[in-house]
Design an enzyme around this catalytic site. Structure first.
Site, short mmCIF file in Angstrom:
data_model
loop_
_atom_site.label_atom_id
_atom_site.label_comp_id
_atom_site.label_asym_id
_atom_site.label_seq_id
_atom_site.Cartn_x
_atom_site.Cartn_y
_atom_site.Cartn_z
N LYS A 129 -0.39 -3.73 -0.36
CA LYS A 129 0.37 -3.08 -1.44
C LYS A 129 0.48 -3.96 -2.68
O LYS A 129 0.51 -3.45 -3.80
CB LYS A 129 1.76 -2.68 -0.92
CG LYS A 129 1.72 -1.55 0.13
CD LYS A 129 1.08 -0.29 -0.42
CE LYS A 129 1.11 0.86 0.55
NZ LYS A 129 0.46 2.08 0.02
N TYR A 161 0.57 -5.06 5.45
CA TYR A 161 0.97 -3.98 4.53
C TYR A 161 1.36 -4.57 3.16
O TYR A 161 0.97 -4.04 2.11
CB TYR A 161 2.13 -3.23 5.17
CG TYR A 161 2.59 -1.99 4.46
CD1 TYR A 161 1.91 -0.77 4.62
CD2 TYR A 161 3.73 -2.00 3.66
CE1 TYR A 161 2.35 0.38 3.98
CE2 TYR A 161 4.18 -0.86 3.03
CZ TYR A 161 3.49 0.34 3.19
OH TYR A 161 3.94 1.48 2.56
P1 NAP Z 1 2.84 9.38 6.34
O1 NAP Z 1 3.96 10.33 6.41
O2 NAP Z 1 2.52 8.54 7.52
O3 NAP Z 1 1.52 10.18 5.88
C1 NAP Z 1 0.33 9.46 5.72
C2 NAP Z 1 -0.72 10.35 5.09
O4 NAP Z 1 -1.90 9.57 4.86
C3 NAP Z 1 -1.15 11.51 6.00
O5 NAP Z 1 -1.44 12.61 5.19
C4 NAP Z 1 -2.40 10.97 6.67
O6 NAP Z 1 -3.32 11.99 7.07
C5 NAP Z 1 -3.01 10.17 5.53
N1 NAP Z 1 -3.93 9.13 5.96
C6 NAP Z 1 -3.69 8.06 6.76
N2 NAP Z 1 -4.80 7.32 6.91
C7 NAP Z 1 -5.77 7.93 6.19
C8 NAP Z 1 -7.13 7.66 5.94
N3 NAP Z 1 -7.75 6.58 6.46
N4 NAP Z 1 -7.84 8.52 5.16
C9 NAP Z 1 -7.24 9.60 4.63
N5 NAP Z 1 -5.94 9.91 4.81
C10 NAP Z 1 -5.22 9.09 5.59
O7 NAP Z 1 3.06 8.33 5.14
P2 NAP Z 1 4.04 8.41 3.87
O8 NAP Z 1 5.32 7.79 4.24
O9 NAP Z 1 4.02 9.77 3.28
O10 NAP Z 1 3.30 7.38 2.88
C11 NAP Z 1 2.42 7.81 1.86
C12 NAP Z 1 2.09 6.62 0.96
O11 NAP Z 1 3.28 6.10 0.38
C13 NAP Z 1 1.44 5.45 1.71
O12 NAP Z 1 0.49 4.82 0.88
C14 NAP Z 1 2.61 4.53 1.96
O13 NAP Z 1 2.20 3.21 2.16
C15 NAP Z 1 3.41 4.72 0.69
N6 NAP Z 1 4.82 4.37 0.80
C16 NAP Z 1 5.60 4.94 1.77
C17 NAP Z 1 6.94 4.58 1.84
C18 NAP Z 1 7.85 5.14 2.89
O14 NAP Z 1 8.97 4.60 3.06
N7 NAP Z 1 7.50 6.21 3.60
C19 NAP Z 1 7.48 3.66 0.93
C20 NAP Z 1 6.65 3.12 -0.04
C21 NAP Z 1 5.32 3.48 -0.11
P3 NAP Z 1 -3.17 12.74 8.51
O15 NAP Z 1 -2.04 13.71 8.37
O16 NAP Z 1 -4.49 13.41 8.69
O17 NAP Z 1 -2.91 11.68 9.51
#
Ligand code: NAP
Length: 222
Positions: free
Chosen positions: A156, A152
C-alpha cells in the site's frame, strides 16, 4: 449526471468497496466493467443492479496481477475507457517472523503489481486520447503501518509512490492519477478479523465505527 457517456473499469468490483464504487459510478451514468477474481455470482449481482437502474455494465474475470488482456477487452467491448479504479486487493496477515514467502508475494502481486499492470495497459489508451482518470486504492496502513501486515503495508505504501510517479508521467496528457487511502471499512476483508482486534480498531476511530464502502465510493467519485 456527472459521468454521462464515460466508461469505467473497477477492479475487484464484485464485493466490498469495489462494489460500492461500481454502483456509485454507474449511478452517475458511467458504463462500468466490473472485474472480479473468482466470485462470478457477486459480480453478476453488481451488473444486474446497475442494469435494473437503467445503466450498462459488463463483468470481466481476471487476476489483476496477470491482466494484460483485460483492459483492451473492456476498451473494445464498451467502446473506450475513461476511468480506471484499481481497487482489487487482498490480505495475508501474519507476523513477519512467521510470514511465508508466498504470503508476501501474493499480496505484492495483487495489491501492487496488479495496479502496475492495469495502469500501464489503461494509460496506453488514455494518453493517446489525452484524457483519463486513474484512482488507486491504498490504505492508512501504507502510511502508518500495522502489526501483522508488513506485506500489505509495503504494497500500500508502494501504491502511493507508484501513483505519484505515474501522475507526473501522465499529467501533460491530461491523465490524472490519484490515491484514496481509506481507514478501516466494514467489508469481507475486515469481517475476518478477530473480535478483539476489530474492537481495538474501532476504539482508534474518533467516530467510534468502521467506515462504510459507500464513504470510499464518494471519495473515488470526487
Ligand atoms: P474485499 O471485500 O475483500 O473485496 C476484494 C475484491 O477484490 C473482490 O471483489 C475480489 O474479487 C477482488 N480481488 C481480490 N483479488 C483479486 C485479483 N487477484 N484480481 C482481481 N480481483 C481481485 O476487500 P475490500 O475491503 O472491499 O477492499 C477493497 C480495496 O480497498 C483493497 O485494495 C483494500 O486493500 C483496500 N482497503 C480496504 C480497507 C478495509 O478496511 N476494508 C481499508 C483500506 C483500504 P472476488 O469477489 O472475485 O474474490
Amino acid at each position: 449526471m456527472l459521468l454521462d457517456g464515460k466508461i469505467a473499469l473497477v477492479t475487484g468490483g464484485s464485493r466490498g468497496i469495489g462494489r460500492a464504487i461500481a454502483l456509485r459510478l454507474a449511478g452517475e451514468g458511467a458504463k462500468v466493467a466490473v472485474n472480479y477474481a473468482g466470485n462470478q455470482t457477486a459480480a453478476e449481482e453488481v451488473k444486474a443492479i446497475i442494469e435494473q437502474h437503467g445503466g450498462a455494465a459488463m463483468i470481466v474475470q481476471t487476476d489483476v496481477s496477470d491482466s494484460t488482456e483485460m483492459v483492451a477487452r473492456v476498451h473494445e467491448e464498451l467502446g473506450g475507457l475513461d476511468i480506471l479504479v484499481n481497487n482489487a486487493g487482498i490480505t495475508r496477515d501474519t507476523l513477519l517472523l512467521r510470514m511465508k514467502d508466498e504470503d508476501f508475494d501474493a499480496v505484492i502481486n495483487t495489491n501492487l503489481k496488479g495496479i502496475y499492470a492495469c495502469t500501464k495497459a489503461a494509460a496506453k489508451f488514455m494518453t493517446k486520447q489525452r484524457s483519463g482518470r486513474i484512482v488507486n486504492l491504498s490504505s492508512v496502513v501504507g502510511e502508518i503501518g500495522n502489526v501483522g501486515q508488513t506485506n500489505y503495508a509495503a504494497a500500500k505504501a508502494g501504491v502511493i509512490g507508484f501513483s505519484k510517479a505515474a501522475a507526473k508521467e501522465f499529467a501533460s496528457r491530461n491523465v490524472t492519477v490519484n490515491v484514496v487511502a481509506p481507514g478501516f471499512i466494514d467489508t469481507d476483508m475486515t469481517a475476518v478479523l478477530k473480535d478483539s482486534i476489530r474492537e481495538k480498531l474501532i476504539e482508534e476511530v474518533p467516530l467510534g465505527a468502521l467506515g462504510k464502502p459507500e464513504h470510499v465510493a464518494d471519495a473515488v467519485l470526487f
